[in-house]
Design a protein around this motif. Structure first.
Motif, PDB file in Angstrom:
ATOM      1  N   SER A   1      38.182  30.342  31.724  1.00  0.00           N
ATOM      2  CA  SER A   1      39.853  30.630  31.884  1.00  0.00           C
ATOM      3  C   SER A   1      40.745  29.444  31.256  1.00  0.00           C
ATOM      4  CB  SER A   1      39.982  30.724  33.476  1.00  0.00           C
ATOM      5  OG  SER A   1      41.363  30.897  33.566  1.00  0.00           O
TER       6      SER A   1
ATOM      7  N   LEU B   1      52.121  36.341  31.603  1.00  0.00           N
ATOM      8  CA  LEU B   1      51.532  37.160  32.994  1.00  0.00           C
ATOM      9  C   LEU B   1      50.340  36.859  32.952  1.00  0.00           C
ATOM     10  CD1 LEU B   1      51.939  38.868  35.480  1.00  0.00           C
ATOM     11  CD2 LEU B   1      51.769  40.802  34.056  1.00  0.00           C
TER      12      LEU B   1
ATOM     13  N   THR C   1      47.929  34.531  35.766  1.00  0.00           N
ATOM     14  CA  THR C   1      46.917  35.014  36.357  1.00  0.00           C
ATOM     15  C   THR C   1      45.739  34.046  36.422  1.00  0.00           C
ATOM     16  OG1 THR C   1      47.766  37.409  36.028  1.00  0.00           O
ATOM     17  CG2 THR C   1      45.333  37.078  36.601  1.00  0.00           C
ATOM     18  N   GLN C   2      45.592  33.571  35.142  1.00  0.00           N
ATOM     19  CA  GLN C   2      44.534  32.859  34.904  1.00  0.00           C
ATOM     20  C   GLN C   2      44.689  31.507  35.504  1.00  0.00           C
ATOM     21  OE1 GLN C   2      45.099  33.430  30.363  1.00  0.00           O
ATOM     22  NE2 GLN C   2      42.986  32.394  30.451  1.00  0.00           N
TER      23      GLN C   2
ATOM     24  N   TRP D   1      46.317  31.246  38.655  1.00  0.00           N
ATOM     25  CA  TRP D   1      46.070  31.563  39.901  1.00  0.00           C
ATOM     26  C   TRP D   1      44.464  31.823  40.424  1.00  0.00           C
ATOM     27  CZ3 TRP D   1      43.700  35.392  42.471  1.00  0.00           C
ATOM     28  CH2 TRP D   1      44.121  35.491  44.037  1.00  0.00           C
ATOM     29  N   LEU D   2      43.739  32.301  39.347  1.00  0.00           N
ATOM     30  CA  LEU D   2      42.321  32.559  39.464  1.00  0.00           C
ATOM     31  C   LEU D   2      41.660  31.221  39.482  1.00  0.00           C
ATOM     32  CD1 LEU D   2      39.885  34.434  39.985  1.00  0.00           C
ATOM     33  CD2 LEU D   2      39.875  34.177  37.197  1.00  0.00           C
TER      34      LEU D   2
END
Length: 246
Positions: A41, A122, A126-127, A129-130
Motif C-alpha cells: 500500500s 479517494l 482508502t490505502q 485507512w487500510l
C-alpha cells in the motif's frame, strides 16, 4: 497437615495443567501477510501524497526487518531472541509511524492544494485507512502480554501484564458452550486475527471492540488510531462534498 479432598486435588491438578501449558506457536503468515499488504500500500501511494524517496525508505526498511524474523520462525512463532524481538516490535512501530506520516501528507494535500483528482484522493485515503487498521493491529499483537512468542509458549504465570482483556479471559464460569472456549478451559490465547478485529473496530467505530484496553500505552495507541481514522473520514467526506459543489 489435613489431607486434601478428592475434589480439591482435582482442582489443583487442573490448575497446574493450565498454568504449565505448552501451546503450539502461532502461525507466522497471517501477520506476515498483513505486513506485506501495508508495504504494498505504501509502495503504490500517489506521489502527491508521499514522495517516492519516503515510500522507498519505508518499503525497503520494512522488508529488511521482516526477512530475518521470518527466517527465524518460517511457519510457527516458537523461537525468540533479543534481536528478533527488537526487529518485530520495530517493524510494527515503523508501519504505524509511516501511517501517521501518510495521514499528515493527505491532510496537507487536501488543505493546501484542494486536489481536484477525486478518484486518486479517494484511493489514497482508502490505502491510508487500510494501513492504519493493519499497522496498529500489528502493534497491539506485538505488545500485548510480551508478544506472540511469549504469549503462546510461556506458562501463564510467567506472562507479562496484559494490555487487553478479552472475553475468553473471564468466561470460565459461563455456561458450558461458552466456557468451552475460555482461556481457563483450553488455554486460549489471542492471535493476530483477534488484534486485527480490535483494530478494525477502532478504525470504524472509533471505540474499543470486544476487548477492553487495560494499559495506558494501549489506550494512547487506540486514541491515536481512532483519531487518525476519524480525521481521514471527515476529510474524505468534506472533499467529496466539495467536489459535488464544484
Amino acid at each position: 497437615m489435613p489431607k486434601k479432598s478428592r475434589d480439591e486435588t482435582d482442582v489443583d491438578a487442573q490448575q497446574d495443567k493450565l498454568i504449565k501449558r505448552h501451546a503450539r506457536g502461532e502461525h507466522r503468515w497471517p501477520a506476515a501477510a498483513g505486513v506485506l499488504v501495508v508495504l504494498a500500500s505504501y509502495a503504490f501511494l500517489p506521489t502527491v501524497i508521499m514522495p517516492v524517496a519516503v515510500r522507498t525508505v519505508v518499503v525497503v526498511l520494512g522488508l529488511v526487518m521482516l526477512i530475518p524474523v521470518i527466517a527465524l520462525n518460517p511457519v510457527r512463532l516458537v523461537k525468540q531472541t533479543s534481536w528478533s524481538r527488537t526487529l518485530s516490535v520495530g517493524l510494527a512501530l515503523l508501519l504505524a509511524i509511516a501511517n501517521v506520516a501518510a495521514l499528515v501528507f493527505v491532510v496537507i494535500v487536501l488543505i493546501t492544494t484542494g486536489a481536484k483528482d477525486g478518484p486518486s484522493m479517494l484511493l489514497a485515503a482508502t490505502q491510508v485507512w487500510l494501513t492504519n487498521m493493519i499497522a496498529f493491529a500489528l502493534v497491539y499483537w506485538e505488545l500485548d502480554r510480551g508478544g506472540p512468542v511469549t504469549r503462546h509458549t510461556s506458562d501463564r504465570s510467567e506472562l507479562p501484564l496484559a494490555d487487553f482483556r478479552f472475553a475468553q479471559d473471564e468466561d470460565h464460569d459461563a455456561i458450558d458452550e461458552v466456557k468451552g472456549r475460555s482461556s481457563a478451559a483450553i488455554g486460549w490465547t489471542p492471535s493476530f486475527t483477534d488484534y486485527l478485529y480490535e483494530s478494525a473496530i477502532g478504525s470504524m467505530a472509533f471505540s474499543p471492540g470486544a476487548a477492553m484496553p487495560l494499559s495506558p500505552r494501549v489506550k494512547l495507541l487506540l486514541l491515536v488510531q481512532s483519531l487518525g481514522a476519524f480525521i481521514m473520514l471527515a476529510l474524505v467526506i468534506a472533499h467529496a462534498v466539495g467536489q459535488l459543489g464544484a
